[in-house]
Design a protein around this motif. Structure first.
Motif, PDB file in Angstrom:
ATOM      1  N   UNK A 111     -37.154  -0.967 -36.084  1.00  0.00           N
ATOM      2  CA  UNK A 111     -37.510   0.332 -35.516  1.00  0.00           C
ATOM      3  C   UNK A 111     -39.009   0.292 -35.198  1.00  0.00           C
ATOM      4  N   UNK A 112     -39.843   0.517 -36.226  1.00  0.00           N
ATOM      5  CA  UNK A 112     -41.285   0.295 -36.052  1.00  0.00           C
ATOM      6  C   UNK A 112     -41.603  -1.092 -36.579  1.00  0.00           C
ATOM      7  N   UNK A 170     -44.453   4.736 -29.914  1.00  0.00           N
ATOM      8  CA  UNK A 170     -45.461   4.102 -29.062  1.00  0.00           C
ATOM      9  C   UNK A 170     -45.039   2.659 -28.785  1.00  0.00           C
ATOM     10  N   UNK A 171     -43.883   2.289 -29.342  1.00  0.00           N
ATOM     11  CA  UNK A 171     -43.291   0.965 -29.117  1.00  0.00           C
ATOM     12  C   UNK A 171     -44.177  -0.176 -29.631  1.00  0.00           C
ATOM     13  N   UNK A 172     -44.898   0.102 -30.727  1.00  0.00           N
ATOM     14  CA  UNK A 172     -45.703  -0.958 -31.385  1.00  0.00           C
ATOM     15  C   UNK A 172     -44.832  -1.539 -32.475  1.00  0.00           C
ATOM     16  N   UNK A 173     -44.068  -2.546 -32.130  1.00  0.00           N
ATOM     17  CA  UNK A 173     -43.075  -3.059 -33.081  1.00  0.00           C
ATOM     18  C   UNK A 173     -43.489  -4.418 -33.621  1.00  0.00           C
ATOM     19  N   UNK A 174     -43.454  -4.523 -34.946  1.00  0.00           N
ATOM     20  CA  UNK A 174     -43.705  -5.795 -35.613  1.00  0.00           C
ATOM     21  C   UNK A 174     -42.422  -6.594 -35.613  1.00  0.00           C
ATOM     22  N   UNK A 175     -42.240  -7.451 -34.638  1.00  0.00           N
ATOM     23  CA  UNK A 175     -40.943  -8.136 -34.521  1.00  0.00           C
ATOM     24  C   UNK A 175     -40.814  -9.308 -35.491  1.00  0.00           C
ATOM     25  N   UNK A 176     -39.621  -9.454 -36.046  1.00  0.00           N
ATOM     26  CA  UNK A 176     -39.320 -10.640 -36.848  1.00  0.00           C
ATOM     27  C   UNK A 176     -37.973 -11.194 -36.379  1.00  0.00           C
ATOM     28  N   UNK A 177     -37.694 -12.429 -36.772  1.00  0.00           N
ATOM     29  CA  UNK A 177     -36.427 -13.069 -36.410  1.00  0.00           C
ATOM     30  C   UNK A 177     -35.342 -12.570 -37.370  1.00  0.00           C
ATOM     31  N   UNK A 178     -34.423 -11.752 -36.871  1.00  0.00           N
ATOM     32  CA  UNK A 178     -33.446 -11.100 -37.749  1.00  0.00           C
ATOM     33  C   UNK A 178     -32.477 -12.090 -38.399  1.00  0.00           C
TER      34      UNK A 178
END
Ligand SMILES: [Zn+2]
Length: 263
Positions: A111-112, A170-178
């Motif tokens: 989400x965030x 604000x679409x500042x997403x901390x992406x990780x490999x799910x």
């Protein structure tokens, strides 16, 4: 002019996601309202449980219903408190059995940042869209809400169960490999729960219709103001995003009677 009682938007998992704001006798296709001026005015209250014109306390309920309705028992927010599997009543055993004793999942959603959560299998796509997730993956498939809650408690030490709604919007997403993080999480779970591992490693993806993400957001609500105005630039989660960076959470304004104009 549209009018009726606000309830959370219905979503259809299309590309992009389509949202419908439904009232008793009409509805608004929200994606078609993007780029239009929306005017929402508060006319009163209609508790989603007793239908009374009484100030909304939380979750679309008046204060009395919030503390008495089986739909807002503590097990809703804290699944580990579920007791229907023990035949024990919280507020209404028949309702609790129907809701709790059905297949649930433990999931990760983005989400965030990464968050862990529990939901009914039947409801999973809606749940992810309502929270504004851009990706999600199923960790465990469990036979009831209680077990899913226990697993969530085990993972809460290492993973958040909350969404930072400002960052989500604000679409500042901390992406990780799910897929990778699912492996890590399964290693952390106790053996009693690990056996419910889901073989489904699909990463579900969600695309929202937002023309331009705001740099920062300011929340508006019907509790604080009688009128909400703005040019709609997008819909994400259960939020309407306006051109002036203000946002309106439809879900947290459930139970208000409104009139809505579009132009
Ligand atoms: Zn009520």
């Amino acid at each position: 002019m549209f009018s009726g009682v606000l309830q959370k938007m219905t979503s259809i998992n299309d590309n992009p996601i389509r949202y419908i704001l439904e009232f008793e006798s009409n509805f608004i296709l929200m994606n078609q309202a993007i780029n239009k001026e929306i005017h929402i005015s508060k006319k009163g209250y209609c508790c989603l449980s007793c239908s009374g014109n009484i100030e909304i306390f939380a979750n679309g309920f008046c204060k009395k219903c919030f503390f008495e309705s089986p739909k807002s028992g503590d097990w809703v927010m804290r699944p580990e408190l579920s007791k229907a599997h023990l035949d024990q009543e919280d507020r209404d055993l028949d309702f609790e059995k129907e809701m709790q004793l059905q297949p649930h999942i433990l999931y990760f959603s983005m989400t965030s940042g990464l968050k862990v959560g529990v939901t009914r299998v039947k409801n999973m796509q809606t749940r992810w869209i309502d929270q504004g997730a851009v990706e999600s993956i199923i960790l465990l498939e469990l036979p009831n809400r209680y077990l899913a809650g226990l697993a969530e408690v085990e993972l809460k030490e290492d993973y958040s169960d909350k969404t930072n709604w400002r960052k989500m919007l604000t679409n500042e997403i901390n992406k990780v490999d799910l897929i990778n993080e699912k492996k890590n999480a399964l290693d952390k779970l106790s053996n009693d729960l690990k056996k419910y591992k889901s073989g489904n490693d699909e990463v579900y993806k969600f695309n929202y219709n937002v023309l331009d993400y705001p740099k920062s957001v300011k929340s508006k609500s019907l509790k604080k103001s009688n009128e909400i105005n703005g040019k709609l630039v997008g819909v994400k989660g259960q939020y309407l995003i306006f051109e002036d960076s203000t946002v309106f959470n439809v879900r947290s304004n459930e139970g208000y009677v409104v009139e809505i104009g579009l132009k």
